[in-house]
Design a protein around this motif. Sequence first.
Motif, PDB file in Angstrom:
ATOM      1  N   ASP A 190     -14.449  16.383 -30.312  1.00 48.64           N
ATOM      2  CA  ASP A 190     -15.583  17.201 -30.742  1.00 48.64           C
ATOM      3  C   ASP A 190     -16.525  16.402 -31.635  1.00 48.64           C
TER       4      ASP A 190
ATOM      5  N   LYS B 289     -18.558  14.096 -29.392  1.00 48.17           N
ATOM      6  CA  LYS B 289     -19.564  14.869 -28.654  1.00 48.17           C
ATOM      7  C   LYS B 289     -20.700  15.319 -29.567  1.00 48.17           C
ATOM      8  N   SER B 290     -20.359  15.771 -30.762  1.00 48.49           N
ATOM      9  CA  SER B 290     -21.374  16.227 -31.717  1.00 48.49           C
ATOM     10  C   SER B 290     -22.310  15.088 -32.116  1.00 48.49           C
TER      11      SER B 290
ATOM     12  N   LYS C 201     -22.857  12.390 -30.394  1.00 46.62           N
ATOM     13  CA  LYS C 201     -23.591  12.004 -29.188  1.00 46.62           C
ATOM     14  C   LYS C 201     -24.866  12.821 -29.054  1.00 46.62           C
ATOM     15  N   GLU C 202     -24.815  14.102 -29.400  1.00 46.41           N
ATOM     16  CA  GLU C 202     -25.987  14.977 -29.303  1.00 46.41           C
ATOM     17  C   GLU C 202     -27.080  14.577 -30.293  1.00 46.41           C
TER      18      GLU C 202
ATOM     19  N   THR D  42     -23.052   7.098 -24.738  1.00 46.49           N
ATOM     20  CA  THR D  42     -21.674   7.487 -25.014  1.00 46.49           C
ATOM     21  C   THR D  42     -21.353   7.128 -26.453  1.00 46.49           C
TER      22      THR D  42
ATOM     23  N   SER E 219     -17.011  10.620 -26.180  1.00 47.51           N
ATOM     24  CA  SER E 219     -17.841  11.815 -26.036  1.00 47.51           C
ATOM     25  C   SER E 219     -17.849  12.290 -24.584  1.00 47.51           C
ATOM     26  N   ASP E 220     -17.398  11.444 -23.667  1.00 52.82           N
ATOM     27  CA  ASP E 220     -17.296  11.827 -22.249  1.00 52.82           C
ATOM     28  C   ASP E 220     -16.042  12.646 -21.983  1.00 52.82           C
ATOM     29  N   GLY E 221     -15.208  12.813 -23.017  1.00 51.77           N
ATOM     30  CA  GLY E 221     -13.991  13.624 -22.858  1.00 51.77           C
ATOM     31  C   GLY E 221     -12.873  12.751 -22.509  1.00 51.77           C
TER      32      GLY E 221
END
Length: 139
Positions: free
Chosen positions: A102, A105-106, A108-109, A115, A137-139
Amino acid sequence: MKKRIVSLAMAACLVLSMMVTLSACGGKPTLEEYYNSDAMQTIITAAVSQYEAQGVECSVTASGDELRYDFTIDIQTTEEERAIYAETLESQMPADYQEFIDEAKSIKESVSNETVTVVVTYYDADANVLYTQSYSSDG
């Protein structure tokens, strides 16, 4: 628990204010620019202080697409002990897995990188790697 919630709330406010400032400027920063911002340095300094209060040295750095958390535990280990520590740390990491995904990903935004990878590494006092794990961030 209460300290963690307050810390997360403060971090969210700082990141939000930084995102508003950056969007007003018309573009997203790189991960390194994001990391070096005053808001992120405030968050990082607070986190490092919390770890140090628990007796763990913590270093946070950003380079390219990686945000690195390096933790040093003040113990000297043998090769056999390092294997035991690695097994113990590996068994504990699934509890933190989603938190680091998370975070990647956060971030990355908020940045221009395609990535973002959060790398967590544990070392002993002699700089031997006890355990390392990457979260993308790609999971």
